[in-house]
Design a protein around this motif. Structure first.
Motif: not given
Length: 398
Positions: A10, A66, A121, A152, A159, A162
């Motif tokens: 990220l 993604d 995550l 995802n 995020e 997600a």
């Protein structure tokens, strides 16, 4: 190490190039290098979202998918926006189902297992965002080739929204008849596997239509009796009664006719409808314990101002002296009269309610002990707690 890796991805994606969202404008694949003869990591479907990690380099972009996979996509398949003139190349090996069908409106696949925990995550220890069920359709723009990779299922690279699960848990929609045949082939003493498969059968039946529920619960009940858990037995017997009612579901016209003249009795006073004056409300219940304004983007309530009482919640238009009942807590003072022979009060148990009204109600496996009855302009949301009627909420159509 995994957590540090995701944080690094990220951070690097923010520094390397752009946090702007770009779109895939056709079926294509994510390659390990800028060469279509190289290995590929997964499949993109039209409208999948990516972030750019490089400038255009000889007709290729390095991108972040993604699910945080990094790789290369030909530049002609990357767009800042989508439009109706896009020419979509079809990859016949791409497993993602394109566009809408009667299960889902976007590119999608289906959950293959029971009680699937979806994470915030791509990490087994991250926050659980949702629990999904066998046969649930999930939005997918990018599908990794490796079954042990994360996918995802939010359809968004953002995020904040997600949602992740392992790729091996999603795929082509399961076949209920195949699951039943697999269940019947299992050794009767293999209780663990029989429980797993029967749970999938029940969940997929809920994701099919009500007519499938009774036979699905019959299979599950076989295993529940083997487990001999009193609570599980009681819950399953309640669900079997519910399944039998739902399988004989009445038509919307019949249900609306049934609920048309329903009215609340509040502290012994009939409302005659969902509405009363603000003055009568205060005269009967006194000043509210709390007043609050809510956000009502649909404009479904009488007013954004709500009065909250121990007995009920009401939308109130003070200026025009109007009040609209939104939620009623069922106690010795409050009840719903559908007709003289159909009264919902605190004496009604969940079991009795299901047995009497199972053909009129709607229900979902995702909201146990919550039921609904449609009306012409709204629906009654009916909640039970500890087997007793707890509250009735009015949901207006947006």
């Amino acid at each position: 190490m995994k957590k540090y890796y995701f944080i690094a991805v990220l951070f690097c994606s923010a520094l390397l190039y752009s946090q702007d969202r770009y779109f895939i404008n056709s079926d294509t694949r994510l390659y390990t290098s800028a060469d279509t003869s190289s290995e590929f990591l997964g499949y993109f479907k039209y409208s999948a979202q990516v972030r750019l990690l490089s400038d255009n380099q000889n007709g290729w972009y390095k991108v972040l998918a993604d699910n945080f996979n990094e790789g290369y996509v030909r530049s002609e398949f990357i767009s800042k926006s989508l439009n109706a003139r896009d020419v979509k190349t079809v990859d016949n090996e791409n497993p993602i189902i394109y566009g809408g069908d009667h299960y889902h409106g976007s590119n999608h696949l289906f959950v293959l297992v029971a009680g699937l925990k979806v994470r915030a995550l791509p990490d087994k220890n991250s926050k659980i965002r949702e629990v999904l069920f066998t046969g649930d359709a999930v939005t997918i723009g990018y599908f990794p080739k490796n079954e042990e990779e994360w996918v995802n299922i939010s359809g968004s690279i953002n995020e904040e929204y997600a949602k992740f699960t392992l790729r091996k848990f999603v795929g082509k929609r399961p076949d209920l008849n195949v699951l039943i045949k697999n269940f019947e082939k299992l050794d009767v003493n293999n209780i663990t596997e029989r429980k797993t498969v029967s749970e999938r059968i029940v969940e997929l039946a809920w994701n099919s239509d009500y007519s499938k529920l009774p036979s699905a619960y019959e299979k599950y009940y076989e295993v529940v009796k083997q487990l001999n858990d009193p609570k599980l037995l009681a819950d399953t017997e309640l669900n079997i009664a519910l399944a039998k009612g739902l399988a004989k579901h009445k038509s919307p016209e019949q249900i609306i006719a049934f609920s048309k003249k329903a009215e609340f009795v509040l502290k012994g006073t009939k409302t005659k409808s969902l509405y009363l004056s603000q003055k009568d409300l205060v005269s009967t219940f006194g000043k509210p314990n709390k007043k609050a304004s809510i956000s009502d983007d649909c404009g479904i309530y009488l007013s954004d101002l709500f009065y909250y009482y121990p007995d009920l919640e009401v939308s109130v238009d003070e200026k025009n002296n109007k009040a609209e009942i939104v939620k009623v807590f069922i106690n010795e003072n409050n009840k719903l009269i559908i007709s003289p022979n159909h009264i919902l009060d605190r004496s009604v148990s969940e079991k009795a309610f299901i047995e009497k009204y199972g053909t009129y109600i709607d229900a979902s496996i995702k909201s146990p002990h919550h039921y609904s009855i449609i009306t012409e302009y709204s629906q009654f949301g009916i909640e039970f707690r500890n087997g007793k009627l707890f509250a009735i909420e009015i949901f207006f159509y947006c």
